[in-house]
Design an enzyme around this catalytic site. Structure first.
Site, PDB file in Angstrom:
ATOM      1  N   LEU A  17      16.542  18.417 -64.138  1.00  0.00           N
ATOM      2  CA  LEU A  17      16.480  18.557 -62.688  1.00  0.00           C
ATOM      3  C   LEU A  17      17.096  17.375 -61.971  1.00  0.00           C
ATOM      4  O   LEU A  17      17.640  17.512 -60.872  1.00  0.00           O
ATOM      5  CB  LEU A  17      15.020  18.720 -62.231  1.00  0.00           C
ATOM      6  N   ARG A  19      18.394  12.868 -62.547  1.00  0.00           N
ATOM      7  CA  ARG A  19      18.516  11.676 -63.389  1.00  0.00           C
ATOM      8  C   ARG A  19      18.446  10.444 -62.504  1.00  0.00           C
ATOM      9  O   ARG A  19      19.144  10.351 -61.501  1.00  0.00           O
ATOM     10  CB  ARG A  19      19.834  11.724 -64.161  1.00  0.00           C
ATOM     11  N   GLY A  20      17.599   9.487 -62.885  1.00  0.00           N
ATOM     12  CA  GLY A  20      17.462   8.248 -62.138  1.00  0.00           C
ATOM     13  C   GLY A  20      17.752   7.048 -63.003  1.00  0.00           C
ATOM     14  O   GLY A  20      18.163   7.178 -64.174  1.00  0.00           O
ATOM     15  N   GLY A  21      17.533   5.873 -62.453  1.00  0.00           N
ATOM     16  CA  GLY A  21      17.855   4.650 -63.161  1.00  0.00           C
ATOM     17  C   GLY A  21      16.974   4.389 -64.372  1.00  0.00           C
ATOM     18  O   GLY A  21      17.413   3.740 -65.321  1.00  0.00           O
ATOM     19  N   ALA A  23      14.487   7.014 -65.523  1.00  0.00           N
ATOM     20  CA  ALA A  23      13.907   8.228 -66.108  1.00  0.00           C
ATOM     21  C   ALA A  23      14.707   9.465 -65.730  1.00  0.00           C
ATOM     22  O   ALA A  23      15.415   9.475 -64.717  1.00  0.00           O
ATOM     23  CB  ALA A  23      12.456   8.386 -65.650  1.00  0.00           C
ATOM     24  N   ASP A 142       8.824   3.280 -51.167  1.00  0.00           N
ATOM     25  CA  ASP A 142      10.136   3.901 -51.344  1.00  0.00           C
ATOM     26  C   ASP A 142      10.189   5.239 -50.606  1.00  0.00           C
ATOM     27  O   ASP A 142      10.595   6.259 -51.171  1.00  0.00           O
ATOM     28  CB  ASP A 142      10.445   4.077 -52.832  1.00  0.00           C
TER      29      ASP A 142
END
Length: 317
Positions: A17, A19-21, A23, A142
């Site tokens: 779904l 993609r992050g830095g 996880a 955030d």
């Protein structure tokens, strides 16, 4: 991540779904209940970094303590052996969250923006979530469009507590010199200065969010994070009504207070922000009446309690 992988003997990994830095987020199937979930899985190359793993575990603890209709529900957490690119097994932590079938506010803004009434309705949902988290002693740190999901039936869901901390936590500022925690476009002046974030820091970020929902752009833009942070500290934001003809001085006044440089000049609680925004919303005349009615209701709409599915990239940290 292999689609045939089952985490913890229970959660079958499905499509990616987001993609992050730190996880990835996959849709997952809970084999016990048959329900879809969101699986936030730490990147394998970070799974042996004790600081990153500690932060990931802290996110799970924070999420587990926050049960509210406007916050994506925490369901489970665990570890599993996941093969790396060389075929070696790596012990990787994962978090299981409610899967929200819908769009993030970032998605909706990219699709062409929102009416003032819808913007205010969604903002009220975000503030309801913040009122709850702040009473629980948690600062999100955030708040941004990508971290607010809107379910198909209109439910607002705040997600991603990856950098959340307790109020007054001395570590609630930056990881190291010049490395901001949070997104610079929505960063409070005190966070930009490396000071401790508190609930009013979240409300400043929520003010940046509201400005963007109403105008289609954040209050401050720049070529790099440092230039944007400088503006948060030293420059006054533009008037939202200069960017949208249907906005009024009353809305400008709410944003001016939300975006005040000094914490003591801002709204001191999410409830105060909500009340002022509802009052200002009555001055709007050119927007969808149904959306305005939802925003002016003294309770978060009942639809907020019925979201069943967190999607897209919102949970990535």
């Amino acid at each position: 991540m292999s689609p045939s992988l089952v985490l913890g003997g229970r959660y079958r990994v499905a499509e990616l779904l987001g993609r992050g830095g730190t996880a990835d987020v996959h849709r997952g199937l809970d084999l016990r209940s048959g329900h879809w979930v969101a699986l936030k899985i730490l990147h394998r190359h970070l799974a042996q970094d004790p600081l990153v793993v500690a932060r990931f575990r802290r996110e799970a603890r924070v999420a587990a303590g926050l049960g509210h209709p406007s916050i994506a529900a925490f369901l489970d957490t665990g570890y599993d052996e996941v093969p790396d690119d060389s075929g070696n097994a790596v012990r990787v932590p994962f978090i299981v969250m409610e899967h929200v079938a819908g769009w993030s506010l970032r998605d909706l803004l990219r699709m062409g923006g929102l009416s003032p009434g819808k913007a205010i309705q969604y903002q009220v949902g975000v503030l309801a979530a913040l009122e709850f988290t702040h009473r629980a002693g948690v600062v999100h740190r955030d708040i941004k469009p990508a971290n607010v999901m809107i379910a198909a039936e209109g439910a607002v869901k705040l997600v991603d507590f990856g950098i959340a901390r307790g109020s007054g936590d001395p570590a609630a500022t930056m990881t190291h010199a010049r490395a901001f925690l949070g997104t610079p476009v929505y960063l409070s002046p005190e966070q930009a200065r490396g000071e401790i974030a508190d609930a009013r820091s979240d409300l400043y970020s929520a003010g940046c969010l509201l400005f963007e929902l109403l105008t289609g752009r954040p209050p401050f833009l720049g070529d790099d994070p440092v230039s944007i942070a400088y503006q948060h500290v030293h420059e006054e934001p533009p008037r939202a009504s200069a960017h949208h003809r249907d906005l009024t001085p009353a809305v400008d006044a709410v944003l001016a207070r939300a975006l005040a440089k000094a914490r003591e000049d801002r709204f001191q609680s999410a409830r105060a922000f909500t009340d002022a925004l509802r009052s200002a919303a009555r001055s709007l005349v050119h927007h969808d009446a149904g959306a305005r009615a939802g925003a002016l209701d003294h309770h978060v709409p009942m639809a907020l309690a019925t979201g069943t599915h967190v999607g897209r990239a919102a949970l990535c940290g």
